[in-house]
Design an enzyme around this catalytic site. Sequence first.
Site, PDB file in Angstrom:
ATOM      1  CE  LYS A 120      10.376   2.534   0.522  1.00  0.00           C
ATOM      2  NZ  LYS A 120       9.603   2.505  -0.638  1.00  0.00           N
ATOM      3  CE  LYS A 169      11.675  -3.989   1.435  1.00  0.00           C
ATOM      4  NZ  LYS A 169      11.086  -4.133   0.282  1.00  0.00           N
ATOM      5  CE  LYS A 219       9.294  -2.838  -7.345  1.00  0.00           C
ATOM      6  NZ  LYS A 219       8.446  -2.244  -6.619  1.00  0.00           N
TER       7      LYS A 219
HETATM    8  P1  ATP Z   1      10.998  -0.536  -2.864  1.00  0.00           P
HETATM    9  O1  ATP Z   1      12.308  -1.154  -2.290  1.00  0.00           O
HETATM   10  O2  ATP Z   1      11.246   0.414  -3.844  1.00  0.00           O
HETATM   11  O3  ATP Z   1      10.184  -0.197  -1.654  1.00  0.00           O
HETATM   12  P2  ATP Z   1       9.852  -3.023  -2.984  1.00  0.00           P
HETATM   13  O4  ATP Z   1      10.879  -3.871  -3.717  1.00  0.00           O
HETATM   14  O5  ATP Z   1       9.634  -3.246  -1.702  1.00  0.00           O
HETATM   15  O6  ATP Z   1      10.229  -1.527  -3.503  1.00  0.00           O
HETATM   16  P3  ATP Z   1       6.905  -3.074  -3.608  1.00  0.00           P
HETATM   17  O7  ATP Z   1       6.521  -2.761  -5.081  1.00  0.00           O
HETATM   18  O8  ATP Z   1       7.058  -1.977  -2.530  1.00  0.00           O
HETATM   19  O9  ATP Z   1       8.389  -3.396  -3.620  1.00  0.00           O
HETATM   20  O10 ATP Z   1       6.294  -4.400  -3.080  1.00  0.00           O
HETATM   21  C1  ATP Z   1       5.549  -5.336  -3.900  1.00  0.00           C
HETATM   22  C2  ATP Z   1       5.209  -6.483  -2.990  1.00  0.00           C
HETATM   23  O11 ATP Z   1       6.536  -7.216  -2.581  1.00  0.00           O
HETATM   24  C3  ATP Z   1       4.935  -6.159  -1.512  1.00  0.00           C
HETATM   25  O12 ATP Z   1       3.885  -7.179  -1.121  1.00  0.00           O
HETATM   26  C4  ATP Z   1       5.877  -6.239  -0.642  1.00  0.00           C
HETATM   27  O13 ATP Z   1       5.659  -6.512   0.598  1.00  0.00           O
HETATM   28  C5  ATP Z   1       6.711  -7.435  -1.410  1.00  0.00           C
HETATM   29  N1  ATP Z   1       8.303  -7.395  -1.025  1.00  0.00           N
HETATM   30  C6  ATP Z   1       9.090  -6.467  -1.356  1.00  0.00           C
HETATM   31  N2  ATP Z   1      10.308  -6.693  -1.136  1.00  0.00           N
HETATM   32  C7  ATP Z   1      10.249  -7.969  -0.541  1.00  0.00           C
HETATM   33  C8  ATP Z   1      11.204  -8.864  -0.071  1.00  0.00           C
HETATM   34  N3  ATP Z   1      12.486  -8.486   0.125  1.00  0.00           N
HETATM   35  N4  ATP Z   1      10.946 -10.173   0.352  1.00  0.00           N
HETATM   36  C9  ATP Z   1       9.513 -10.450   0.372  1.00  0.00           C
HETATM   37  N5  ATP Z   1       8.632  -9.604  -0.252  1.00  0.00           N
HETATM   38  C10 ATP Z   1       8.820  -8.334  -0.667  1.00  0.00           C
END
Ligand code: ATP
Length: 326
Positions: free
Chosen positions: A112, A194, A197
């Site tokens: 990040k 991955k 968001k």
């Molecule tokens: P950012 O990409 O902005 O860091 P994020 O999409 O990772 O956000 P979070 O709020 O950080 O979202 O994650 C919420 C939950 O979703 C966490 O348990 C995280 O491990 C899970 N998660 C996030 N992205 C994935 C993915 N691509 N596949 C499976 N689980 C995910």
Amino acid sequence: MKKRVFSGIQPTGDIHIGNYLGAIQHWAASQSEFDNIFCVVDLHAITVPQEPAVLKVKTREVAGLLFAAGIDPEQSVIFVQSHIEAHAELTWILNCFTPMGWMRRMTQFKEKSLKQKAEVSVGLFDYPVLMAADILLYNTDAVPVGEDQKQHVELTRDVAQRFNAIYGETFRVPAVVIPEVGARIMGLEDPTQKMSKSESSGQTIYLLDSPDDIRAKFMRATTDSLREVRFDEARPGICNLLVIYELFTGLGRTDIEARFERKGYADLKRELTEVVVAGLGPLQARYRELTADPSHIDSLLAEGAAKIRPVAEKTLALVKERVGLG
Ligand code: ATP
Ligand code: LTN
């Protein structure tokens, strides 16, 4: 006594099927077995720049989506991190017991901060300690998260053990729980990254996407030049689509491969669209009902914080006593 489960989600951007399949769906499915706390982590969100008005809206939206995904306020607590001051206070104390060397190993910070360059905040570096405070305040037994958060939960365990070694048994040491399938849903345009968001919308199916958007994104999803529809990790695009299909249908892998035996990628994408649209439909309808009265979510969140604040305050008081504060 039921085991205590704690997990968190950031109110940044829009919640996507990666969050749902890797985390939220499991939180909802195992609710009756555990004593659950789910936290909308707005203090984590401000580790990168946020528009104030948007952050407020997103905090309610994420909470609404958790309720819509089936998290039942009778069985589980959902609250907003900044509503309970103990999170920030325990973070400070834990900061003083966390070696810099441990923090420098955190891979998510490295990734990040590369994107953020010179603007990167001290808060983003400290993000895992805030997460440790979230978990340790509630005597958590298990932390269900996607693969990307595993290292942070391991750090939490190390910090808890270190503190306990210095001051005697204070924190319960939590276990990390990662789903066997779906712990890392990949992006649709670039299946080596991955689903996230913070990526472009073509990479990601959001929980509130319309059927047309879902169809368009799946149809454009990157595959490969082969034809066979098979679970093959060497072919990340098609494998990711199949994992999403598997999780939305609940079918076994051999059944799925048999189903697409004489079909092509376009058929898979069409059927995948159908099952995802059908799977998200009820959630979207519940979300609209729940948010019809804007004050409804706020009152559920206030009740959630009121219910568990005493647990956090008790842990913090014990920690301060141990350290000799006050
Ligand atoms: P950012 O990409 O902005 O860091 P994020 O999409 O990772 O956000 P979070 O709020 O950080 O979202 O994650 C919420 C939950 O979703 C966490 O348990 C995280 O491990 C899970 N998660 C996030 N992205 C994935 C993915 N691509 N596949 C499976 N689980 C995910
Ligand atoms: N860092 C996590 C969200 C999060 C969390 C937590 C998860 C904050 N505090 C405590 C589990 C337990 C993320 O970005 N997904």
